[in-house]
Scaffold this motif. Structure first.
Motif, mmCIF file in Angstrom:
data_model
loop_
_atom_site.group_PDB
_atom_site.id
_atom_site.type_symbol
_atom_site.label_atom_id
_atom_site.label_comp_id
_atom_site.label_asym_id
_atom_site.label_seq_id
_atom_site.Cartn_x
_atom_site.Cartn_y
_atom_site.Cartn_z
ATOM 1 N N LEU A 18 3.506 -18.024 15.054
ATOM 2 C CA LEU A 18 4.034 -17.095 14.060
ATOM 3 C C LEU A 18 3.454 -15.716 14.335
ATOM 4 C CD1 LEU A 18 5.770 -17.361 11.473
ATOM 5 C CD2 LEU A 18 3.646 -17.618 10.221
ATOM 6 N N PRO A 19 4.286 -14.675 14.375
ATOM 7 C CA PRO A 19 3.754 -13.325 14.586
ATOM 8 C C PRO A 19 2.720 -12.990 13.499
ATOM 9 C CG PRO A 19 6.150 -13.315 14.745
ATOM 10 C CD PRO A 19 5.745 -14.676 14.245
ATOM 11 N N GLU A 20 1.705 -12.238 13.872
ATOM 12 C CA GLU A 20 0.618 -11.894 12.951
ATOM 13 C C GLU A 20 1.139 -11.204 11.697
ATOM 14 O OE1 GLU A 20 -3.299 -9.077 12.915
ATOM 15 O OE2 GLU A 20 -2.812 -10.071 14.809
ATOM 16 N N TYR A 21 2.073 -10.276 11.852
ATOM 17 C CA TYR A 21 2.629 -9.584 10.694
ATOM 18 C C TYR A 21 3.310 -10.577 9.743
ATOM 19 C CZ TYR A 21 5.400 -6.395 7.844
ATOM 20 O OH TYR A 21 5.959 -5.719 6.785
ATOM 21 N N ALA A 22 4.053 -11.518 10.314
ATOM 22 C CA ALA A 22 4.726 -12.525 9.490
ATOM 23 C C ALA A 22 3.705 -13.361 8.723
ATOM 24 C CB ALA A 22 5.604 -13.417 10.363
ATOM 25 N N GLU A 23 2.615 -13.720 9.363
ATOM 26 C CA GLU A 23 1.558 -14.472 8.672
ATOM 27 C C GLU A 23 1.035 -13.698 7.477
ATOM 28 O OE1 GLU A 23 -1.640 -15.850 11.141
ATOM 29 O OE2 GLU A 23 -0.259 -16.708 12.607
ATOM 30 N N ARG A 24 0.834 -12.400 7.655
ATOM 31 C CA ARG A 24 0.313 -11.582 6.549
ATOM 32 C C ARG A 24 1.318 -11.483 5.409
ATOM 33 N NH1 ARG A 24 -1.516 -8.573 11.020
ATOM 34 N NH2 ARG A 24 0.015 -6.931 10.678
ATOM 35 N N VAL A 25 2.588 -11.322 5.735
ATOM 36 C CA VAL A 25 3.625 -11.271 4.697
ATOM 37 C C VAL A 25 3.650 -12.581 3.913
ATOM 38 C CG1 VAL A 25 6.129 -11.225 4.293
ATOM 39 C CG2 VAL A 25 5.074 -9.556 5.835
ATOM 40 N N LEU A 26 3.615 -13.703 4.615
ATOM 41 C CA LEU A 26 3.668 -15.007 3.957
ATOM 42 C C LEU A 26 2.421 -15.261 3.108
ATOM 43 C CD1 LEU A 26 5.228 -17.126 6.821
ATOM 44 C CD2 LEU A 26 6.393 -16.007 4.909
ATOM 45 N N GLU A 27 1.279 -14.758 3.550
ATOM 46 C CA GLU A 27 0.052 -14.884 2.752
ATOM 47 C C GLU A 27 0.190 -14.145 1.424
ATOM 48 O OE1 GLU A 27 -3.062 -13.496 5.332
ATOM 49 O OE2 GLU A 27 -3.019 -15.335 6.529
ATOM 50 N N VAL A 28 0.800 -12.956 1.456
ATOM 51 C CA VAL A 28 1.008 -12.203 0.215
ATOM 52 C C VAL A 28 1.959 -12.975 -0.696
ATOM 53 C CG1 VAL A 28 1.896 -10.077 -0.814
ATOM 54 C CG2 VAL A 28 0.507 -9.962 1.258
ATOM 55 N N ALA A 29 3.036 -13.522 -0.145
ATOM 56 C CA ALA A 29 3.985 -14.295 -0.960
ATOM 57 C C ALA A 29 3.282 -15.449 -1.664
ATOM 58 C CB ALA A 29 5.129 -14.806 -0.090
ATOM 59 N N GLU A 30 2.328 -16.067 -0.984
ATOM 60 C CA GLU A 30 1.599 -17.187 -1.585
ATOM 61 C C GLU A 30 0.629 -16.746 -2.679
ATOM 62 O OE1 GLU A 30 0.123 -19.007 2.055
ATOM 63 O OE2 GLU A 30 1.563 -20.637 1.751
ATOM 64 N N TYR A 40 10.208 -6.544 -1.930
ATOM 65 C CA TYR A 40 9.958 -6.426 -0.493
ATOM 66 C C TYR A 40 9.105 -5.186 -0.220
ATOM 67 C CZ TYR A 40 13.768 -9.821 -0.159
ATOM 68 O OH TYR A 40 14.557 -10.929 -0.300
ATOM 69 N N GLY A 41 9.410 -4.109 -0.902
ATOM 70 C CA GLY A 41 8.642 -2.868 -0.754
ATOM 71 C C GLY A 41 7.213 -3.010 -1.256
ATOM 72 N N ASP A 42 7.025 -3.750 -2.356
ATOM 73 C CA ASP A 42 5.673 -3.991 -2.870
ATOM 74 C C ASP A 42 4.825 -4.703 -1.823
ATOM 75 O OD1 ASP A 42 6.397 -2.942 -5.377
ATOM 76 O OD2 ASP A 42 6.708 -4.923 -6.277
ATOM 77 N N VAL A 43 5.414 -5.703 -1.170
ATOM 78 C CA VAL A 43 4.675 -6.471 -0.159
ATOM 79 C C VAL A 43 4.298 -5.568 1.007
ATOM 80 C CG1 VAL A 43 4.793 -8.392 1.485
ATOM 81 C CG2 VAL A 43 5.688 -8.682 -0.847
ATOM 82 N N SER A 44 5.226 -4.748 1.485
ATOM 83 C CA SER A 44 4.899 -3.859 2.610
ATOM 84 C C SER A 44 3.841 -2.839 2.199
ATOM 85 C CB SER A 44 6.149 -3.166 3.159
ATOM 86 O OG SER A 44 6.711 -2.284 2.226
ATOM 87 N N GLU A 45 3.911 -2.349 0.959
ATOM 88 C CA GLU A 45 2.901 -1.408 0.470
ATOM 89 C C GLU A 45 1.537 -2.088 0.374
ATOM 90 O OE1 GLU A 45 2.109 0.964 -3.637
ATOM 91 O OE2 GLU A 45 4.147 1.044 -2.844
ATOM 92 N N TRP A 46 1.511 -3.310 -0.110
ATOM 93 C CA TRP A 46 0.281 -4.097 -0.215
ATOM 94 C C TRP A 46 -0.376 -4.228 1.159
ATOM 95 C CZ3 TRP A 46 -2.509 -6.875 -3.926
ATOM 96 C CH2 TRP A 46 -3.351 -7.866 -3.460
ATOM 97 N N LEU A 47 0.461 -4.495 2.174
ATOM 98 C CA LEU A 47 -0.056 -4.681 3.530
ATOM 99 C C LEU A 47 -0.403 -3.357 4.206
ATOM 100 C CD1 LEU A 47 2.399 -7.426 4.779
ATOM 101 C CD2 LEU A 47 -0.031 -7.703 4.226
ATOM 102 N N GLY A 48 0.232 -2.274 3.765
ATOM 103 C CA GLY A 48 -0.011 -0.980 4.374
ATOM 104 C C GLY A 48 0.685 -0.811 5.708
ATOM 105 N N GLU A 49 1.731 -1.602 5.937
ATOM 106 C CA GLU A 49 2.512 -1.473 7.169
ATOM 107 C C GLU A 49 3.890 -2.073 6.982
ATOM 108 O OE1 GLU A 49 1.564 -3.993 10.636
ATOM 109 O OE2 GLU A 49 0.092 -4.947 9.345
ATOM 110 N N GLY A 50 4.773 -1.728 7.895
ATOM 111 C CA GLY A 50 6.137 -2.222 7.807
ATOM 112 C C GLY A 50 6.858 -1.556 6.656
ATOM 113 N N GLY A 51 7.925 -2.154 6.256
ATOM 114 C CA GLY A 51 8.718 -1.645 5.150
ATOM 115 C C GLY A 51 9.493 -2.791 4.539
ATOM 116 N N PRO A 52 10.299 -2.506 3.528
ATOM 117 C CA PRO A 52 11.050 -3.570 2.869
ATOM 118 C C PRO A 52 11.937 -4.377 3.816
ATOM 119 C CG PRO A 52 11.197 -1.524 1.618
ATOM 120 C CD PRO A 52 10.497 -1.198 2.905
#
Length: 128
Positions: A18-30, A40-52
């Motif tokens: 699993l790509p590292e970014y995807a792992e981080r997104v899924l961790e936030v969802a959990e 989607y935007g909240d998650v990207s803001e939480w991570l400080g990278e990517g976008g919705p």
């Protein structure tokens, strides 16, 4: 959108990893508590990278193993094609909903974003 549009993380060492970014997104969802949502935007803001869009792509490709219904559009509209499954989860978890107007297509409610949105409070460990 191709996988190349996800934020770069140097690529996985193993092709099936699993790509590292995807792992981080899924961790936030959990982390999102039952009965609450993040956009989607909240998650990207939480991570400080990517976008919705990148978060949406991750959820579309890999989100089946996490509470995907807790990551939503900013307008609270339920995920097209998955409305009934999501609605079942929302009702079981007590997620605040806005009932659909009679004019709304399919009369499907939407998430009450004002009441259901989670700001990540109390779970700041690992927040980047």
């Amino acid at each position: 959108m191709s996988q190349e549009s996800l934020p770069s993380d140097g690529g996985p060492e193993h092709p099936d990893a699993l790509p590292e970014y995807a792992e981080r997104v899924l961790e936030v969802a959990e982390l999102i508590p039952s009965g609450h949502v993040m956009t989607y935007g909240d998650v990207s803001e939480w991570l400080g990278e990517g976008g919705p869009r990148q978060v949406g792509r991750v959820m579309a490709l890999y989100g089946g193993a996490v509470p995907w219904w807790r990551v939503v559009r900013a307008d609270g509209v339920l995920l097209p094609g998955h409305e009934l499954r999501a609605l079942g989860h929302y009702r079981a978890e007590g997620t605040p909903l806005k009932e659909a107007s009679r004019a709304a297509e399919g009369h499907v409610p939407r998430v009450d974003m004002r009441r259901a949105r989670w700001d990540g409070g109390g779970h700041t460990e690992g927040h980047t």
